[in-house]
Design a protein around this motif. Structure first.
Motif, mmCIF file in Angstrom:
data_model
loop_
_atom_site.group_PDB
_atom_site.id
_atom_site.type_symbol
_atom_site.label_atom_id
_atom_site.label_comp_id
_atom_site.label_asym_id
_atom_site.label_seq_id
_atom_site.Cartn_x
_atom_site.Cartn_y
_atom_site.Cartn_z
ATOM 1 N N VAL A 73 0.846 -1.202 0.000
ATOM 2 C CA VAL A 73 0.000 0.000 0.000
ATOM 3 C C VAL A 73 0.878 1.248 0.000
ATOM 4 N N MET A 74 0.721 2.059 -1.037
ATOM 5 C CA MET A 74 1.479 3.310 -1.148
ATOM 6 C C MET A 74 0.490 4.461 -0.993
ATOM 7 N N ASN A 75 0.311 4.931 0.238
ATOM 8 C CA ASN A 75 -0.671 5.976 0.503
ATOM 9 C C ASN A 75 -0.043 7.352 0.300
ATOM 10 N N LEU A 76 -0.911 8.364 0.093
ATOM 11 C CA LEU A 76 -0.487 9.759 -0.117
ATOM 12 C C LEU A 76 0.386 9.897 -1.360
ATOM 13 N N GLN A 77 0.047 9.121 -2.381
ATOM 14 C CA GLN A 77 0.758 9.177 -3.658
ATOM 15 C C GLN A 77 -0.260 9.381 -4.764
ATOM 16 N N LYS A 78 -0.021 10.378 -5.605
ATOM 17 C CA LYS A 78 -0.961 10.677 -6.677
ATOM 18 C C LYS A 78 -0.428 10.175 -8.013
ATOM 19 N N ALA A 79 -1.257 9.405 -8.731
ATOM 20 C CA ALA A 79 -0.888 8.959 -10.074
ATOM 21 C C ALA A 79 -1.077 10.125 -11.035
#
Ligand code: FAD
Length: 306
Positions: A73-79
């Motif tokens: 889980v990679m949270n606080l990351q925007k694609a």
């Protein structure tokens, strides 16, 4: 690389990640804000088998369930960009890049706001956006619906069966909803339609909504309406701007999917509020996320056949 990379961490993304991980394949989730719209929701009374819960509680449960599995889980990351290929690349706003054999897009949507004084302050305290979710909370009360398109008129018809009175406010000089909906609306005794009305303020007593002010666009006259609820129905905006030109989108910007959650790009699937699915609800997003993950798994076993 991942086998399945899920973009988005709301109900759709969580369901997709769990279904993928349960197949024993390498699964990742990249989310700007894990939990999604659920984080902004107070009472939830239509998540079937759970009589009543709260948004933040459900969001926590989503995260816990996902973390039961081996999911990165990679949270606080925007694609920021999707690049199709045999290995699909997802570039992040941070500059990092992820690669996966399949991708599931679950970036959700957001309600368009009126941007008038009082709207933010009374959000969840009388200002609502979803009649299916919050309509029953206004049983026997007076509400307004802002917006005379199909969703506004559908909301007004729906609410008229529950609340005491509905005032529908439309900015234009005519309603834009389908004629059949307009006929139904006008046949209802407890609905008032006001056109050329620009809602200019949400009024409240500090605790909850007590009314609204609208401006007549011809005369500039201001009128106050006393009521307890305001349903804003001026559009649901899918979070798909970053996909324009890569994945086929509908006129409204929703990702076009088929019954297996496949998009126009091979190996790229989508689910939930960011897609053309007709109804936007938690339980529907979860079902769609599960469908997309099973669709992606089917794609992977075919793609890797000798
Ligand atoms: P979302 O929940 O919107 O999640 C989208 C995810 O994608 C988020 O994690 C977001 O941060 C992430 N994301 C977006 N863009 C990017 C990007 N570029 N890169 C990475 N991540 C990104 N439904 C009900 O069934 N019952 C209710 O009572 C109810 N009440 C509601 C009350 C409110 C105030 C609101 C706003 C909604 C309510 N809904 C309710 C609707 C419900 O919340 C949605 O239908 C549901 O959350 C949709 O799930 P989703 O996973 O498709 O999208």
């Amino acid at each position: 690389p991942f086998d399945v990379l899920v973009v988005g961490g709301g109900p759709a993304g969580s369901a997709a990640a769990i279904y993928a991980a349960r197949k024993g394949i390498r699964t990742g989730v990249v989310a700007e804000r894990f939990g999604g719209q659920v984080l902004d929701t107070l009472a939830i009374e239509n998540f079937i088998s759970v009589t009543e819960t709260e948004g933040p509680k459900l969001a926590m449960a989503l995260e816990q369930h996902v973390k039961e599995y081996d999911v990165d889980v990679m949270n606080l990351q925007k694609a920021a960009e999707l690049i199709p290929g045999d290995l699909i690349e997802v570039k992040l706003a941070s500059g990092a890049s992820l690669k996966s054999k399949s991708v599931i897009l679950t970036t959700g949507a957001r309600w368009r706001e009126m941007n008038v004084p009082g709207e933010k302050e009374y959000r969840g305290k009388g200002v609502a956006y979803c009649p299916h979710c919050d309509g029953p909370l206004f049983k026997g009360k007076r509400v307004a619906v802002i917006g005379g398109g199909n969703s506004g008129v559908e909301a007004a018809i729906d609410l008229a069966g529950i609340v005491a009175h509905v005032t529908l406010l439309e900015f234009d000089s005519t309603l834009r909803a389908d004629a059949v909906l307009q006929r139904k609306l006008l046949s209802l005794p407890n609905v008032t339609v006001i056109t050329e009305a620009l809602t200019s303020e949400v009024l409240g007593d500090g605790q909850k909504v007590t009314g609204l002010t609208y401006k007549n666009r011809n005369t500039d006259d201001l009128t106050q309406v006393e009521l307890e609820g305001i349903f804003v129905q001026i559009g649901l905006l899918p979070n798909t701007d970053w996909l324009k030109g890569t994945v086929a989108l509908s006129q409204r910007g929703e990702i076009e999917i088929n019954t297996r959650g496949e998009t126009s790009v091979p190996g790229v699937f989508a689910a939930g509020d960011c897609t053309t699915v007709p109804y936007k609800q938690i339980i529907i997003a979860m079902g769609a996320g599960s469908t997309a993950a099973l669709g992606a798994f089917d794609h992977l076993i075919r793609a890797s056949a000798p």
